[in-house]
Each structure stands twice: as C-alpha cells, then as structure tokens.
Design a protein around this motif. Structure first.
Motif, PDB file in Angstrom:
ATOM      1  N   ILE A 214      -7.679  -3.311  -0.260  1.00  0.00           N
ATOM      2  CA  ILE A 214      -7.621  -3.219   1.200  1.00  0.00           C
ATOM      3  C   ILE A 214      -8.858  -3.904   1.772  1.00  0.00           C
ATOM      4  O   ILE A 214      -9.967  -3.778   1.234  1.00  0.00           O
ATOM      5  CB  ILE A 214      -7.566  -1.752   1.652  1.00  0.00           C
TER       6      ILE A 214
ATOM      7  N   ARG B  92      -2.401  -5.500   4.013  1.00  0.00           N
ATOM      8  CA  ARG B  92      -3.478  -4.753   3.360  1.00  0.00           C
ATOM      9  C   ARG B  92      -4.791  -4.898   4.142  1.00  0.00           C
ATOM     10  O   ARG B  92      -5.879  -4.752   3.579  1.00  0.00           O
ATOM     11  CB  ARG B  92      -3.670  -5.221   1.912  1.00  0.00           C
TER      12      ARG B  92
ATOM     13  N   VAL C 199     -11.808  -0.990  -1.658  1.00  0.00           N
ATOM     14  CA  VAL C 199     -11.852  -1.464  -0.274  1.00  0.00           C
ATOM     15  C   VAL C 199     -13.018  -2.429  -0.105  1.00  0.00           C
ATOM     16  O   VAL C 199     -14.131  -2.165  -0.570  1.00  0.00           O
ATOM     17  CB  VAL C 199     -12.000  -0.292   0.711  1.00  0.00           C
TER      18      VAL C 199
ATOM     19  N   ILE D 105       0.836  -1.208   0.000  1.00  0.00           N
ATOM     20  CA  ILE D 105       0.000   0.000   0.000  1.00  0.00           C
ATOM     21  C   ILE D 105       0.869   1.256   0.000  1.00  0.00           C
ATOM     22  O   ILE D 105       1.647   1.476   0.929  1.00  0.00           O
ATOM     23  CB  ILE D 105      -0.943   0.028   1.228  1.00  0.00           C
TER      24      ILE D 105
ATOM     25  N   TYR E  42      -9.353   5.386   2.611  1.00  0.00           N
ATOM     26  CA  TYR E  42      -8.534   4.693   1.611  1.00  0.00           C
ATOM     27  C   TYR E  42      -9.209   4.696   0.238  1.00  0.00           C
ATOM     28  O   TYR E  42      -8.525   4.697  -0.791  1.00  0.00           O
ATOM     29  CB  TYR E  42      -8.219   3.275   2.076  1.00  0.00           C
TER      30      TYR E  42
ATOM     31  N   HIS F  21       0.627   4.959   0.554  1.00  0.00           N
ATOM     32  CA  HIS F  21      -0.314   5.847   1.239  1.00  0.00           C
ATOM     33  C   HIS F  21      -0.257   7.240   0.612  1.00  0.00           C
ATOM     34  O   HIS F  21       0.806   7.857   0.545  1.00  0.00           O
ATOM     35  CB  HIS F  21       0.055   5.919   2.723  1.00  0.00           C
TER      36      HIS F  21
ATOM     37  N   TYR G 169      -8.206   3.473  -3.870  1.00  0.00           N
ATOM     38  CA  TYR G 169      -8.165   2.032  -3.631  1.00  0.00           C
ATOM     39  C   TYR G 169      -9.575   1.437  -3.651  1.00  0.00           C
ATOM     40  O   TYR G 169     -10.567   2.117  -3.365  1.00  0.00           O
ATOM     41  CB  TYR G 169      -7.506   1.718  -2.289  1.00  0.00           C
TER      42      TYR G 169
END
Length: 589
Positions: free
Chosen positions: A254, A289, A325, A145, A318, A147, A323
């Motif tokens: 994630i 993750r 999720v 990941i 996130y 960030h 991403y």
C-alpha cells in the motif's frame, strides 16, 4: 455538540476561547456559525487556544465554540483505498460535489461512505475471548487489498455474536463483544486519534530491502521495509518526480502519498496522473493500493500540520493488517513551516530560524512511527517513511534538514548541479548514505546474491576516487594523470551514464529489477578488473577507451534491454572479453 465557550480573539488559524463548559487538550471542536473544524492545542486558566483547520475569515469575538468530547481522529475502515482526502481526512471528491472546485468554509463529509455495502466474511467463532486488534473477518476492499476487519485496540471481551457472511455498511453492527454485563456493538468502522501511536506487540529491526527499481537507491543507498529515509533538495532538484517513481514502483503493498503544502500544480499532476497509472506488478490501477492526501500551499496552514499525522495513522491501520506500507511525505519542510506560523501566532519563544523549540521532538515523533512490527495479534507488517525536505536554496545546514538527519537512517541528498546537468535522479553519491547496507547485504546473500555488498563498495570506491581525481584534473588536466587513474575516470563515467542515470518516464528504464541491476554492475566491475590488469601489462588507457566498441552498448542497455532479458548481458560480456583479449595479446611477454 454543545457550546463549551465563546471566541475572544482571532489571529489567522489561531483562536482563543473563553471557556464556559468542559474542555480537554487536543479535543476536536467546531468554531462559529460555519462550524469550522478545529482542535484545542492549549489551555491557560479559563482560556483555551484552538488551532482551526479552515479559513477563519468572518469569525468574530462572541461566536460560540462547540465541543465533541473526543480528540481529532481518523475514521478507519473499508473504503479508504483509492480515495483522495484533505489534511483532516475529508474526501475531496465529496466536498467538490457540495461546494464546487473551491471548497467552501464549513463544508464537511464523512471519510467513509455510509451508504456503500461491503461483503463481509466472518473469520472468528462466537464464544471466543478476544483482545484488541484481533481479526473479526475480511472484506475485499479492492482487487489488490483484502481488508482485515479488526477489533479496535481498546476493546476486549467475549465474542457473543458475529454477523453471518453478507453485505453490510461500515456503520452496521457486525459483532457483539461482552465484558462482564456490558455488551458492546462493533461495526466495521473504528476511530483513532491521529496524534496517538497505535499499539503494537513487538518491534523488529528492519531486515528486508524495499525494492524501488531505482538503481542508485537499490544498489548504493538502499532503504529497508520499515525504515526511514529523507529526500532533501532545493527547488527543481527532482524530489517530487522521484517520490512519484517510488510510489509507483516500490514493492510495498500500500502507498500513502501526502502532498503537504506543495504547489497546487504539482498536486494536480499527482491527482490526475495517479488514477491513470497501472501497477506494473498486477496490471491493475495503481489507485487500487494507494491513498492520496492533498493539502496544497494555498489551503489553510493548520490543516497542513495535521496532514502528516493523518497519513501515518492510516499507514499504521493497514500495517496492523500485516501489509507493508510506503508513506511519502512531500514535504516535511512545509509541515515545519506550518508549525512555525502557528507557533508565531501563539507568541512562543522561537528557536533556530524562527522554528519552535519543539521541532526536533515533533520530527522524532513522526519518524518513530515507522518500523517493522508485529501487531497485537501476531500479524507482521511495516511502515517505510520517505520524507522530502525542501531546504531554502538547497542549504542542508538549515534546521529541518539537520534535525531530520538525527532521526532517519537513509539520506538521499539531491544535487541541483546534477539536475542542471540533466542527471536524474540527481542523488549526490558523495553526500548520501544508508544505514541499512549491512542488513540488506545479509538479505541479498540469503537470496542468492553474495556479491551485492562487494559490488556496492567497489562502485563507491571508484566514484569517491574519481571525485578526488577531478580536483587534480581541474588544475593540470586529465592528460597528466597516469593510465591507472585515467581508467578510474573512465569507469566512473561509465557508472554514471550506464547505471546511475535513470529516466523515470522511459518504459524500460523507469524500473530496473535487482537482477538487471546486478548484471550491469557485473559488467562494469569486470571492465574495471580486466582494464586494470591490461594497463598493468603496459597498455595505454586510450586503447581501452577507444578500441572497445561495447561501451555504448553497456550505456544503452538500461533503456534497450528488458528486465527479463539476461542473455543480452552475457552476449555483451563475451564481446567485451573478445575485444579486451585482442588488446591484451599485444602486451603479453
């Protein structure tokens, strides 16, 4: 913090306070000598009602209450991935260091480590006019990941300074934003109220499947990235194991797993097993993750109510980075029970089965925070919500299940009868449905599988016809049926054993790629088509069932043929055709 009132009345997690200072709705407060964390959930004249997220034993009238001036909020920044939190985002490992295995009252710790340094690489230029959500730079949070350090949604202005590439803590200033004559320092950490949706630029219709590797889901009842699904089932039906499989195998970037009011032994399994799991896609630890939120049934009931909002806030954070999720909530029934208990202590008028009248709106507010969206600065991400429901005695007519069905588009109905027969996942194909099949069929067609919906419909038609025939079989027996209908019974059994049953613990069978799923379905569909043709020529069904030796191979293929080994299915099909040709030859004119 300064005192804003004094405790006047205590009933479990609900405390009434005589107001002596400035208060506001949903303000986070600390109660009593132990500074128990709570939240103001009601104001009536000079009395405020507080929901306390810790055990209130020992709190007495006259104890002071201290205000924070801010709502219950989550700390957002690098360092969340791989952690285990409680329902109000306190890191459990840090709490254990302070108070041992059993968390003492009043013990707290910041969600994000204030000492750890992160390598910040700037991605914005000074002099740029910036709005909320824009990218300042990147931090490698885990090997999986990256960030994105974003400007908080409410901040905007000109970037007058940004830190050079280097190592910083989450509280170090890494930028200055100037609006007019006011210069505001910016850190890598931001706070966001958990009950407030993070703003977005645009919402889209989900159009891509969330590939889970679970055949009954991907092939019959798919969920889209950004979609919503409910997983109802009674005790022992396999909800938790299926959610674990989804968390492990779903192709989300994630995973956020919320253990909301579940039994301690189940959450212990999660907390001990997840760190040991290897992400099959990358070879790294799955925790690189994953975020776990543990709020077991013996923990304070009010924190159970907050845990759902804490988890969805992390998911939105996130998602804004771009991403995909996947959020697993296990279970929303326990969350609803927490609402019922607090509502009862507030002496509110109960609705169905004692649940508060606002249960539907709370469920709607939770599921509506899922979706495929574009962030304020153009990054597209999604939140897929899978909410487990635990209806008493598996009764799907109870309020939580019924209201949940109003707000979700995929319904995976778990069946205790199937579970008792050792058929897992125990998703009942007659009671389940998916509202994403059409858009996902279009996605499959664009990606080289135009027959996906045709095969899905054929399997469902066979299973539904088999269910109707079983009612006749119970009365008069299978021997009285015509051969064409006996073929349906046989193919339906083949579908169940070769495709729908799946062993989550098996190294090969635990995850099935879309290509392998299609190969198995193609074999079954081919057997049904060829078998029907041969029966029309006059062959009895028993010859198809007993004189074709590849049926056990098809059933075992799910656990013996690896995902990448497509040639084996071609071999099985060739052998099937050869054996069917031999039968057909006897009935040609």
């Amino acid at each position: 913090m300064e005192a804003i009132g004094n405790v006047s009345w205590v009933s479990g997690p609900v405390v009434r306070m005589s107001i002596t200072g400035a208060v506001q709705m949903e303000e986070q407060v600390q109660v009593g000598k132990d500074l128990l964390i709570g939240e103001i959930i009601g104001v009536r004249g000079t009395t405020a009602i507080i929901q306390v997220y810790e055990e209130t034993g020992g709190v007495t009238p006259g104890d002071e209450v201290y205000g924070s001036g801010a709502p219950l909020s989550a700390e957002l920044g690098p360092g969340l991935i791989g952690q285990i939190f409680d329902g109000i985002l306190r890191p459990l490992e840090e709490l254990a260091k302070q108070s041992g295995d059993f968390i003492a009252r009043g013990v707290t710790a910041p969600s994000l480590n204030r000492e750890k340094k992160w390598h910040f690489a700037p991605a914005a230029q000074t002099g740029t006019d910036m709005t909320g959500g824009e990218l300042l730079g990147h931090v490698p949070e885990t090997p999986l990941i990256k960030h994105s350090v974003m400007l908080a949604p409410h901040i905007h202005g000109k970037l007058t300074w940004i830190a050079p590439e280097g190592d910083y803590t989450v509280t170090d200033v890494i930028a200055h934003i100037t609006q007019g004559k006011v210069e505001q320092p910016v850190t890598m950490m931001q706070r966001w109220p958990v009950r407030v949706k993070r703003p977005i630029a645009e919402r889209f219709q989900p159009d891509e499947p969330l590939i889970t590797g679970q055949r009954v889901i991907d092939a019959l009842f798919p969920v889209a990235k950004g979609g919503t699904a409910a997983l109802p089932g009674g005790f022992g039906a396999g909800k938790t194991v299926l959610q674990h499989a989804l968390a492990k195998w779903a192709d989300a970037d994630i995973v956020i797993y919320i253990g909301c009011g579940e039994r301690g032994n189940e959450m212990t399994d999660v907390l001990t097993e997840f760190p040991k799991l290897i992400d099959p896609a990358t070879g790294h630890s799955l925790m690189e993750r994953t975020i776990l939120i543990a709020n077991t049934s013996n923990m304070p009931v009010a924190a159970r109510e907050a845990s759902i909002y804490t988890g969805i806030t992390l998911a939105e954070y996130y998602r804004d980075m771009g991403y995909h999720v996947a959020l697993m909530a296990d279970s929303t029934s326990r969350w609803a029970e927490a609402l019922r208990e607090v509502s009862g202590r507030l002496e509110e008028m109960p609705a169905e089965e004692g649940f508060p009248a606002y249960l539907p709106s709370r469920l709607a507010g939770f599921y509506e925070r899922a979706g495929l969206t574009e962030s304020l600065c153009g990054r597209r991400g999604s939140i897929t919500v899978v909410g487990a429901v635990s209806p008493p005695s598996g009764d799907f007519s109870e309020p939580v299940t019924q209201h949940t069905r109003r707000f979700i588009r995929t319904f995976w109905a778990l069946d205790k009868t199937l579970a008792a027969a050792r058929h897992f996942p125990s998703i009942n194909w007659l009671n389940s449905y998916s509202g994403y099949s059409d858009v996902i069929a279009a996605w499959h067609a664009q990606h080289g599988d135009p027959r996906w919906q045709e095969l899905q419909q054929l399997m469902m038609d066979i299973l539904q016809e088999e269910s109707q025939l079983q009612e006749i079989v119970k009365l008069v027996g299978a021997d009285t049926l015509p051969d064409s209908q006996r073929l349906v019974l046989f193919i339906a059994r083949l579908i169940k054993e070769a495709f729908l049953q799946q062993n989550a613990m098996d190294e090969i069978d635990g995850y099935t790629t879309p290509e392998k799923q299609r190969a198995i379905l193609e074999l079954v569909a081919h057997a049904y088509k060829r078998g029907g043709h041969i029966i029309e020529m006059g062959a009895p069904s028993y010859r198809l069932e007993n004189q074709v030796s590849v049926w056990p191979q098809i059933i075992r293929a799910k656990s013996t043929v690896k995902n990448e080994d497509q040639d084996t299915f071609k071999t099985i099909r060739a052998a099937m055709d050869e054996q069917l040709d031999a039968i057909e030859k006897d009935y040609r004119e």
